[in-house]
Design a protein around this motif. Structure first.
Motif, PDB file in Angstrom:
ATOM      1  N   TYR A 256      10.766 -31.385  25.125  1.00 44.48           N
ATOM      2  CA  TYR A 256      10.548 -32.393  24.363  1.00 44.48           C
ATOM      3  C   TYR A 256      11.101 -33.481  24.984  1.00 44.48           C
ATOM      4  O   TYR A 256      10.749 -34.538  25.119  1.00 44.48           O
TER       5      TYR A 256
ATOM      6  N   GLU B  41      12.091 -25.680  23.568  1.00 46.70           N
ATOM      7  CA  GLU B  41      11.342 -26.795  22.979  1.00 46.70           C
ATOM      8  C   GLU B  41      11.902 -27.968  22.931  1.00 46.70           C
ATOM      9  O   GLU B  41      11.688 -29.005  23.343  1.00 46.70           O
ATOM     10  N   ALA B  42      13.456 -27.999  22.755  1.00 47.00           N
ATOM     11  CA  ALA B  42      14.102 -29.178  22.884  1.00 47.00           C
ATOM     12  C   ALA B  42      14.259 -29.825  24.390  1.00 47.00           C
ATOM     13  O   ALA B  42      14.082 -30.816  24.609  1.00 47.00           O
TER      14      ALA B  42
ATOM     15  N   ALA C 278       9.844 -31.876  18.389  1.00 46.29           N
ATOM     16  CA  ALA C 278       9.660 -30.595  19.348  1.00 46.29           C
ATOM     17  C   ALA C 278       8.995 -29.588  18.718  1.00 46.29           C
ATOM     18  O   ALA C 278       8.673 -28.733  19.738  1.00 46.29           O
TER      19      ALA C 278
ATOM     20  N   ASN D 236      15.393 -35.238  16.162  1.00 49.09           N
ATOM     21  CA  ASN D 236      14.804 -34.268  15.354  1.00 49.09           C
ATOM     22  C   ASN D 236      14.454 -35.079  14.112  1.00 49.09           C
ATOM     23  O   ASN D 236      13.879 -34.487  13.045  1.00 49.09           O
TER      24      ASN D 236
ATOM     25  N   ASP E 238      18.210 -30.677  19.855  1.00 46.14           N
ATOM     26  CA  ASP E 238      17.434 -31.740  20.054  1.00 46.14           C
ATOM     27  C   ASP E 238      18.130 -32.821  20.439  1.00 46.14           C
ATOM     28  O   ASP E 238      17.774 -33.405  21.527  1.00 46.14           O
TER      29      ASP E 238
END
Length: 243
Positions: free
Chosen positions: A82, A78-79, A56, A179, A190
């Motif tokens: 992604y 970001e998580a 991510a 991750n 994540d």
């Protein structure tokens, strides 16, 4: 390993339920709220979903440009992005948008910041976020944590875990390591976001359709108001702001 386990989650395993969820689909004939599914928001750039380290991180610039206006921690955004990108690559028929994941993350835990929790750069959320004991009171379902309950002892009631609020049994079925730290943790945003993506895709099949999106949200939490609240947050995020 990510691809194999994630595809297993979206294509094979039957759900055990999530948070306060009942595992039935949105009933035929039930009115679907306006604005469903919510808009997908800004397109997520292509990334290497098998990159070493925390994949991510490839979306840092994309997330950093948008996070302040959205009121979402950069790491959390970001998580979500992604997870949506992995869903697009591994299950292109699902059409899961990052805005839906972000809407769920907001409703469940304020993106991992509930009660002053902090999201670390690697996605870990601390202190851990836990829901109430699901003991059948106050309108909650009664869900036993079978791993924590000793035979012939008093039952230990499950609690929803982490920023996306998984119950233990559902986490055992859907949890993935997003991750690449070797740990499958509901307290890592994540892992939680990608696991939620697998669950939503499995339950909704095609989240670009109104009924598919409602099936997914109804499975995640058996509440019409919940689905409408996630819709409203997701729509705001797609427009570039928070509610």
């Amino acid at each position: 390993m990510l691809s194999t386990r994630w595809l297993r989650a979206v294509g094979v395993i039957a759900a055990a339920g999530m948070l306060l969820a009942a595992s039935c689909s949105w009933q035929l004939g039930t009115p679907i709220p306006d604005g469903v599914p919510p808009p997908p928001g800004d397109a997520v750039p292509a990334v290497d979903t098998h990159a070493p380290g925390r994949p991510a991180d490839q979306l840092h610039d994309w997330a950093a440009q948008r996070a302040p206006a959205l009121g979402i921690p950069i790491t959390a955004l970001e998580a979500y992005a992604y997870a949506a990108r992995v869903a697009e690559v591994e299950n292109p028929n699902c059409h899961l948008a990052w805005t839906t994941l972000a809407g769920i993350g907001m409703v469940e835990s304020h993106h991992g910041t509930y009660r002053d929790a902090v999201v670390a750069p690697n996605g870990d959320v601390s202190p851990p976020i836990r829901g109430v004991h699901l003991d059948g009171t106050n309108g909650n379902l009664e869900i036993i944590d079978v791993d924590q309950t000793v035979v012939d002892a008093e039952p230990v009631y499950a609690r929803a875990m982490g920023p996306m609020q998984f119950i233990p049994e559902t986490w055992r079925l859907y949890g993935v390591d997003a991750n690449n730290d070797g740990v499958i943790s509901p307290d890592n945003i994540d892992d939680a976001a990608l696991s939620a993506a697998g669950y939503l895709c499995f339950r909704g099949k095609d989240l670009a359709s109104p009924r598919g999106w409602m099936n997914a949200l109804h499975a995640y939490n058996h509440s019409d108001q919940y689905a409408r609240t996630v819709r409203d947050w997701a729509t705001a995020y797609a427009q570039g702001h928070a509610l």
